[in-house]
Write a protein that holds these residues in place. Structure first.
Motif, short mmCIF file in Angstrom:
data_model
loop_
_atom_site.label_atom_id
_atom_site.label_comp_id
_atom_site.label_asym_id
_atom_site.label_seq_id
_atom_site.Cartn_x
_atom_site.Cartn_y
_atom_site.Cartn_z
N ILE A 39 14.67 42.42 1.17
CA ILE A 39 16.06 42.29 0.71
C ILE A 39 17.02 42.73 1.82
N GLU A 40 16.74 43.88 2.42
CA GLU A 40 17.59 44.38 3.51
C GLU A 40 17.61 43.41 4.68
N HIS A 41 16.45 42.82 4.97
CA HIS A 41 16.36 41.84 6.05
C HIS A 41 17.22 40.60 5.75
N ILE A 42 17.16 40.12 4.54
CA ILE A 42 17.96 38.94 4.14
C ILE A 42 19.44 39.23 4.31
N HIS A 43 19.88 40.39 3.84
CA HIS A 43 21.31 40.75 3.96
C HIS A 43 21.73 40.90 5.41
N LYS A 44 20.86 41.50 6.22
CA LYS A 44 21.19 41.72 7.63
C LYS A 44 21.28 40.39 8.38
N THR A 45 20.32 39.49 8.16
CA THR A 45 20.31 38.21 8.90
C THR A 45 21.45 37.29 8.46
#
Length: 176
Positions: free
Chosen positions: A4-10
């Motif tokens: 989830i954090e990766h999706i938001h960051k990218t």
């Protein structure tokens, strides 16, 4: 949580709360893990997996999650007097700005179609619904600031939907 954090960051999305909500549970035939977090966008991203296979078209596990999420947020609003009489949130209102991952592990997976794009196990839907109903309501009651942020986002979506409906009706009346 990290996905989830990766999706938001990218995607460069601004999250509404620092913490990713995570619920998990198991019974004799299935295990489920669900992570979700709200952001400032208007789109919902729900990724679902069954035995680590990405079910692009969703399935019973994703349907169970969506139903339970809607039910929990509506119940939370009623319980704490945040919804007016007769007011009820719809699925699109609750899912606006949501990023969620629903992952289930099953002994016997029943996929629909050759591409394994949709999970068809009927027993998974009530399992995921009960898990999310129980654990998400506990989480929201234990974290009222996060719960209020999610609820306010859903109410804003409800008001926008109602305003768009009124604007459509006015335009149709003028044309008639």
């Amino acid at each position: 949580r990290q996905f989830i954090e990766h999706i938001h960051k990218t995607k460069g999305l601004e999250v509404l709360s620092d913490e990713v909500i995570y619920v998990s549970g198991a019974d004799d035939t299935a295990t489920a893990e669900i992570a979700l977090q709200y952001n400032d966008s208007y789109n919902a991203v729900i990724l679902s997996f069954a035995n680590n296979i990405h079910t692009i078209d969703g399935g019973t596990h994703e349907t169970g999650f969506k139903n339970a999420l809607l039910k929990v947020i509506n119940e939370y609003g009623k319980k704490f007097g945040l919804l007016k009489d007769g007011e009820k949130l719809l699925g699109d209102d609750v899912r606006e700005g949501l990023t969620a991952i629903v992952s289930v592990r099953l002994r016997e997976c029943e996929f629909e179609g050759q591409t394994k794009g949709r999970l068809g196990n009927p027993s998974v839907k009530p399992f995921v619904e009960n898990l999310v109903n129980e654990k998400l309501m506990d989480y929201l009651e234990a974290n009222p600031v996060v719960a209020r942020t999610i609820f306010d986002k859903s109410i804003a979506a409800l008001k926008a939907r109602e305003a768009a409906k009124k604007a459509r009706e006015l335009t149709r009346r003028k044309n008639a």
